[in-house]
Design a protein around this motif. Sequence first.
Motif, short mmCIF file in Angstrom:
data_model
loop_
_atom_site.label_atom_id
_atom_site.label_comp_id
_atom_site.label_asym_id
_atom_site.label_seq_id
_atom_site.Cartn_x
_atom_site.Cartn_y
_atom_site.Cartn_z
N PHE A 148 -6.88 11.04 -18.15
CA PHE A 148 -7.53 11.61 -17.16
C PHE A 148 -7.93 12.88 -16.85
CE2 PHE A 148 -8.86 7.91 -14.46
CZ PHE A 148 -8.00 6.73 -14.95
N GLY A 149 -8.92 13.50 -16.43
CA GLY A 149 -9.05 14.91 -15.87
C GLY A 149 -8.29 15.00 -14.61
N TYR A 179 -0.20 3.21 -14.07
CA TYR A 179 -0.45 4.56 -14.21
C TYR A 179 0.25 5.52 -12.94
CZ TYR A 179 -3.92 4.32 -17.83
OH TYR A 179 -4.55 4.21 -19.31
N PHE A 188 -0.70 3.00 -9.78
CA PHE A 188 -1.73 2.12 -9.84
C PHE A 188 -1.52 1.07 -10.86
CE2 PHE A 188 -4.83 3.93 -7.47
CZ PHE A 188 -4.73 5.27 -7.40
N SER A 212 -7.05 -5.21 -18.44
CA SER A 212 -8.29 -4.98 -19.19
C SER A 212 -8.30 -6.04 -20.31
CB SER A 212 -8.38 -3.66 -20.09
OG SER A 212 -7.12 -3.40 -21.01
N GLN A 246 0.47 9.01 -10.61
CA GLN A 246 -0.61 10.14 -10.02
C GLN A 246 0.31 10.97 -9.37
OE1 GLN A 246 -4.00 9.11 -8.03
NE2 GLN A 246 -5.27 10.86 -8.43
N LEU A 277 -0.66 7.37 -17.85
CA LEU A 277 -0.02 6.12 -18.33
C LEU A 277 1.55 6.36 -18.17
CD1 LEU A 277 -0.48 3.44 -19.64
CD2 LEU A 277 -0.31 4.32 -21.71
N PHE A 297 -8.65 -1.27 -11.88
CA PHE A 297 -7.54 -0.91 -11.25
C PHE A 297 -7.21 -1.51 -9.85
CE2 PHE A 297 -5.96 2.85 -13.51
CZ PHE A 297 -6.89 3.16 -14.42
N GLY A 298 -5.78 -1.55 -9.64
CA GLY A 298 -5.29 -2.21 -8.25
C GLY A 298 -5.82 -0.97 -7.18
N THR A 299 -5.41 -1.17 -5.99
CA THR A 299 -5.86 -0.14 -5.04
C THR A 299 -4.77 1.04 -4.81
OG1 THR A 299 -4.69 -1.70 -3.37
CG2 THR A 299 -7.27 -1.55 -3.46
N GLY A 300 -3.49 0.94 -5.56
CA GLY A 300 -2.72 2.11 -5.67
C GLY A 300 -1.46 1.77 -4.46
N PHE A 338 -11.24 -0.73 -17.73
CA PHE A 338 -9.82 -1.03 -17.17
C PHE A 338 -10.35 -1.54 -15.54
CE2 PHE A 338 -7.22 0.35 -20.15
CZ PHE A 338 -8.11 1.34 -21.14
N GLY A 348 -3.00 15.91 -6.51
CA GLY A 348 -3.86 16.88 -6.96
C GLY A 348 -3.94 16.90 -8.55
N LYS A 349 -3.27 15.64 -9.13
CA LYS A 349 -3.63 15.36 -10.43
C LYS A 349 -4.38 14.09 -10.84
CE LYS A 349 -1.26 19.04 -11.88
NZ LYS A 349 -1.75 20.31 -12.44
N GLY A 350 -4.72 13.98 -12.08
CA GLY A 350 -5.36 12.84 -12.35
C GLY A 350 -4.11 11.77 -12.56
N PRO A 351 -4.42 10.40 -12.80
CA PRO A 351 -3.39 9.47 -13.30
C PRO A 351 -2.99 9.57 -14.69
CG PRO A 351 -5.24 8.37 -11.91
CD PRO A 351 -5.65 9.70 -12.41
N HIS A 393 -9.10 2.03 -1.69
CA HIS A 393 -9.92 1.54 -2.74
C HIS A 393 -9.34 1.74 -4.02
CE1 HIS A 393 -13.20 -0.19 -0.03
NE2 HIS A 393 -13.03 0.89 0.62
N GLY A 394 -8.39 2.48 -4.23
CA GLY A 394 -8.19 2.87 -5.49
C GLY A 394 -8.85 3.59 -6.20
N GLN A 430 0.66 -1.22 0.04
CA GLN A 430 -0.05 -0.04 0.00
C GLN A 430 1.01 1.17 0.10
OE1 GLN A 430 -2.97 -0.16 2.97
NE2 GLN A 430 -3.66 1.99 2.77
N TYR A 448 -14.90 7.48 -12.77
CA TYR A 448 -14.41 6.59 -11.54
C TYR A 448 -14.35 7.63 -10.17
CZ TYR A 448 -11.93 3.55 -14.88
OH TYR A 448 -11.61 2.71 -15.79
N PHE A 489 -12.89 11.10 -10.69
CA PHE A 489 -12.13 11.35 -12.08
C PHE A 489 -12.97 10.93 -13.25
CE2 PHE A 489 -7.98 12.73 -10.68
CZ PHE A 489 -8.01 12.29 -9.49
#
Lengths: 112, 114
Positions: free
Chosen positions: B105-106, A36, A89, A93, A38, A46, A102-105, A100, A41-44, B41-42, A9, B35, B90
């Motif tokens: 992503f935004g 991904y 993350f 897929s 991240q 690739l 995703f894992g929990t990060g 898609f 304050g930003k989106g993830p 929980h991701g 984690q 999302y 997101f």
Amino acid sequence: QQQVKQSPQSLIVQKGGISIINCAYENTAFDYFPWYQQFPGKGPALLIAIRPDVSEKKEGRFTISFNKSAKQFSLHIMDSQPGDSATYFCAASMKGGNQFYFGTGTSLTVIP
Amino acid sequence: DAGITQSPRHKVTETGTPVTLRCHQTENHRYMYWYRQDPGHGLRLIHYSYGVKDTDKGEVSDGYSVSRSKTEDFLLTLESATSSQTSVYFCAISGVGGDTGELFFGEGSRLTVL
């Protein structure tokens, strides 16, 4: 039910060290595995992706290792830098799929 | 950067009120996704769209509805917000979906439900 399980984690690594993040899946229909990155304050965004027909893919300091028989894949960050500090993350897929999973990060902190 | 705009970026509301989040894209991508991101929980898929007026549920769709009347806009509505819907939302877009597609992503919309 989590389709993709990710660990750890959180991770703290010294500058110059190797960061390793692991993911596992059960659904053998998955055939595309992206990672991904991240920043706060930003989106993830690739970072790197792999298909199961290869066991490894490398882009600069980032490498994905893929073990199809074990249904596991991992991200290795070589020579980790403070600028790599972010949340990572894994995802999966299916061929022809729209979704898609995703894992929990993993929150990575690289200390100078 | 992919042309994705989410609005509002921050919102505080009260339990029981309706809330609509908007995602606007300038990439003409076919697929759009909503999302939610929560600690531990991701990223969990709420709903997605594979074309105008074509939508489907994700893994956490209860309490949410979506609409896509134009290629560029994908709306997420909470009909009656609850505290459990406090989250960062997101929007993402993709040209070819999950097969080989990259998700763009935004920057997220932070929603607090009091």
